[in-house]
Motif scaffolding. Structure first.
Motif, PDB file in Angstrom:
ATOM      1  N   GLU A  34       0.806  -1.216   0.000  1.00  0.00           N
ATOM      2  CA  GLU A  34       0.000   0.000   0.000  1.00  0.00           C
ATOM      3  C   GLU A  34       0.840   1.267   0.000  1.00  0.00           C
ATOM      4  O   GLU A  34       0.367   2.325  -0.423  1.00  0.00           O
ATOM      5  CB  GLU A  34      -0.959   0.013   1.189  1.00  0.00           C
ATOM      6  N   TYR A  35       2.107   1.193   0.450  1.00  0.00           N
ATOM      7  CA  TYR A  35       2.973   2.369   0.430  1.00  0.00           C
ATOM      8  C   TYR A  35       3.299   2.821  -0.985  1.00  0.00           C
ATOM      9  O   TYR A  35       3.779   3.947  -1.197  1.00  0.00           O
ATOM     10  CB  TYR A  35       4.261   2.103   1.206  1.00  0.00           C
ATOM     11  N   ARG A  36       3.011   1.978  -1.986  1.00  0.00           N
ATOM     12  CA  ARG A  36       3.304   2.339  -3.373  1.00  0.00           C
ATOM     13  C   ARG A  36       2.189   3.166  -4.017  1.00  0.00           C
ATOM     14  O   ARG A  36       2.359   3.663  -5.145  1.00  0.00           O
ATOM     15  CB  ARG A  36       3.544   1.078  -4.218  1.00  0.00           C
ATOM     16  N   ILE A  37       1.039   3.318  -3.349  1.00  0.00           N
ATOM     17  CA  ILE A  37      -0.023   4.126  -3.933  1.00  0.00           C
ATOM     18  C   ILE A  37       0.411   5.585  -4.000  1.00  0.00           C
ATOM     19  O   ILE A  37       1.096   6.086  -3.108  1.00  0.00           O
ATOM     20  CB  ILE A  37      -1.339   3.983  -3.126  1.00  0.00           C
ATOM     21  N   SER A  38       0.055   6.271  -5.083  1.00  0.00           N
ATOM     22  CA  SER A  38       0.321   7.703  -5.208  1.00  0.00           C
ATOM     23  C   SER A  38      -0.849   8.349  -5.922  1.00  0.00           C
ATOM     24  O   SER A  38      -1.605   7.691  -6.643  1.00  0.00           O
ATOM     25  CB  SER A  38       1.635   7.977  -5.948  1.00  0.00           C
ATOM     26  N   ALA A  39      -1.004   9.645  -5.703  1.00  0.00           N
ATOM     27  CA  ALA A  39      -2.126  10.378  -6.291  1.00  0.00           C
ATOM     28  C   ALA A  39      -1.636  11.729  -6.773  1.00  0.00           C
ATOM     29  O   ALA A  39      -0.726  12.323  -6.191  1.00  0.00           O
ATOM     30  CB  ALA A  39      -3.245  10.555  -5.267  1.00  0.00           C
ATOM     31  N   GLN A  40      -2.257  12.228  -7.842  1.00  0.00           N
ATOM     32  CA  GLN A  40      -1.837  13.500  -8.416  1.00  0.00           C
ATOM     33  C   GLN A  40      -2.973  14.094  -9.233  1.00  0.00           C
ATOM     34  O   GLN A  40      -3.718  13.369  -9.899  1.00  0.00           O
ATOM     35  CB  GLN A  40      -0.613  13.308  -9.318  1.00  0.00           C
TER      36      GLN A  40
END
Length: 488
Positions: free
Chosen positions: A283-289
């Motif tokens: 889950e630490y690999r999730i990113s948002a932009q």
């Protein structure tokens, strides 16, 4: 025409209000637009990209930076290389550490967790990043009003996961508590801080709530209001903002936070789809932009199909249209860049042939100065300006004559081209069944004829269509020709 409605995978196929699959495309007012693949701009870093930052200097220079597990890099437009601009000795990030970047005047500040204090690079002056003496180490950073704010911090050998620590007023190098309005604040009862969004007013995200951070001056400096205590954001990389409005993933789905309250945006639409496929062990690999040019919020995350935790899916939310879609595309980390602009000589670093450039010469990438959605992939920085991906759209299950069987004989798609010299390629297949208890498989896909229809022949009470579309601009919907039959 039956329009391609909103993508609502959490709803049943029958009586679905829109479409059940909208893959490799992005929402449009009517239907879906093509989404382009990843196009690399830079050379490779040493390892996967853990953060991307961009800054425009007072000298109008455009700069963007990236970080991996051991180094910080600066993009060099002259040769498209990623130059090592790390401090002496480089860095050693933990497995789950991620780089965050902010700009304060001509200063770019980076943080990655609890192992290094804040890193600073001054545009036009610095050649390498350097420690900001006296500053804390921080998981998250933002600029609130005129101060740099660190969240989930470490200093004096102690970790404070629910503490905020901010700089002196208008001075990102001043970190003496009690001097020039530098100070600290603990938020004691909402769990660890998982992110912060800056601006005139700050939004502090914690595991079990959201706190508004407002500048009030001495002696308090900032006022803290717990404006959301019924839910928080346990997924630190899932926060993206458009101005003062933030989008995030909570324990029960996707929300938008306007500074006062949270409103659900994924309930009964995409939340189940996301959690059913999300690889929680990475889950630490999730990113948002935010993607301002397409009015999108984009989440990148790993599914259960990812072999090593690398994100392999993008989830799109159009915040103007309130519509969703997704793409199956591998990325390492999302970010934004200011397009650097290129001379004719520098274009050779992207392609040896003008005909093979990703886009025309008046594309915003080559002109420069526009904020663009960016990502890391294959250890490189790039944007989404490569060839249009093959889109897949699956309709709801149709029952044209309630209680009666019908024969579908042909389908007419409504698809617009993006270039008059390129004709879109569209195929369709169909599945039909008489009962919801029955299973069904799609027929062999067939193409559009010279008479502008797709021949299909399938009998049943319930019908569902799957379209695959290439080289297109917008896919709007379809017409269907059906012959009504009897009760069976």
């Amino acid at each position: 025409m039956i329009p391609f409605g909103p993508w609502t995978p959490d709803q049943p196929d029958f009586n679905n209000p829109g479409v059940t699959v909208a893959k490799n495309c992005i929402p449009a007012a009517t239907g879906y637009k093509a989404f382009r693949g990843f196009g690399a701009l830079s050379g490779a870093a040493d390892a996967w990209i853990r953060g991307i930052g961009t800054a425009k200097g007072s000298d109008d220079s455009i700069n963007f930076f990236a970080g991996d597990a051991t180094k910080l890099y600066k993009f060099d437009a002259s040769d498209s290389g990623l130059d090592n601009v790390s401090k002496s000795g480089n860095y050693s990030l933990g497995t789950e550490d991620i780089w965050n970047f902010i700009q304060f005047g001509d200063r770019v500040i980076a943080s990655h967790g609890h192992d290094d204090i804040l890193q600073s690079y001054v545009i036009g002056t610095s050649s390498l990043f350097a420690d900001i003496s006296g500053s804390p180490a921080a998981e998250y950073i933002a600029v609130v009003k005129d101060q740099v704010v660190c969240a989930n911090v470490k200093y004096s050998s102690n970790v404070h996961p629910s503490r905020l620590y901010w700089s002196a007023l208008d001075d990102p190098t001043g970190w003496t508590i009690g001097t020039s309005q530098s100070d600290i604040q603990d938020i004691a009862d909402l769990g660890n801080i998982t992110g912060i969004v800056g601006g005139e007013i700050g939004s502090v995200f914690l595991e079990r709530g959201i706190v508004r951070m407002s500048y009030v001056g001495s002696p308090l400096i900032f006022q803290f209001d717990k404006v959301e205590t019924s839910r928080g954001c346990p997924y630190s990389g899932s926060i993206a903002n458009v101005g003062p409005v933030s989008y995030y993933l909570s324990q029960d789905g996707f929300y938008v936070f306007d500074g006062n309250r949270s409103t659900p945006i994924g309930n009964e639409r995409v939340n189940k789809f996301f959690f059913d496929n999300f690889a929680r062990n990475a889950e630490y690999r999730i990113s948002a932009q935010a993607d301002p040019s397409n009015q999108l919020i984009v989440w990148s995350y790993p599914t259960g199909s990812s072999q090593d935790g690398t994100p392999d899916r993008l989830l799109f939310y159009n915040y103007v249209l309130d519509k969703w879609s997704f793409a199956d595309l591998e990325t390492e980390r999302l970010g934004t860049i200011i397009s650097p602009g290129y001379t004719l000589e520098q274009l050779a670093n992207i392609s040896s042939s003008i005909e093979d450039l990703p886009g025309s010469l008046d594309d915003s990438l080559f002109v420069g100065g526009e904020y663009l959605l960016a990502a890391g992939k294959d250890k490189k920085i790039g944007i989404f300006n490569a060839s249009r991906l093959e889109a897949t759209i699956e309709t709801q299950e149709l029952e044209v004559s309630p209680g009666k069987s019908s024969l579908v004989t042909q389908v007419q798609p409504y698809v617009d081209f993006f270039n008059e010299g390129t004709i879109p390629t569209v195929t369709a297949s169909i599945q039909s069944r008489n009962r919801h208890l029955d299973s069904a498989e799609y027929s062999t896909a067939t193409s559009v004829t010279a008479d502008n229809f797709i021949p299909v022949r399938s009998s049943g009470r319930f019908h569902k269509l799957k379209f695959t579309i290439n080289d297109f601009d917008i896919a709007q919907g379809f017409d269907i020709t059906i012959q009504e039959r009897g009760l069976r």
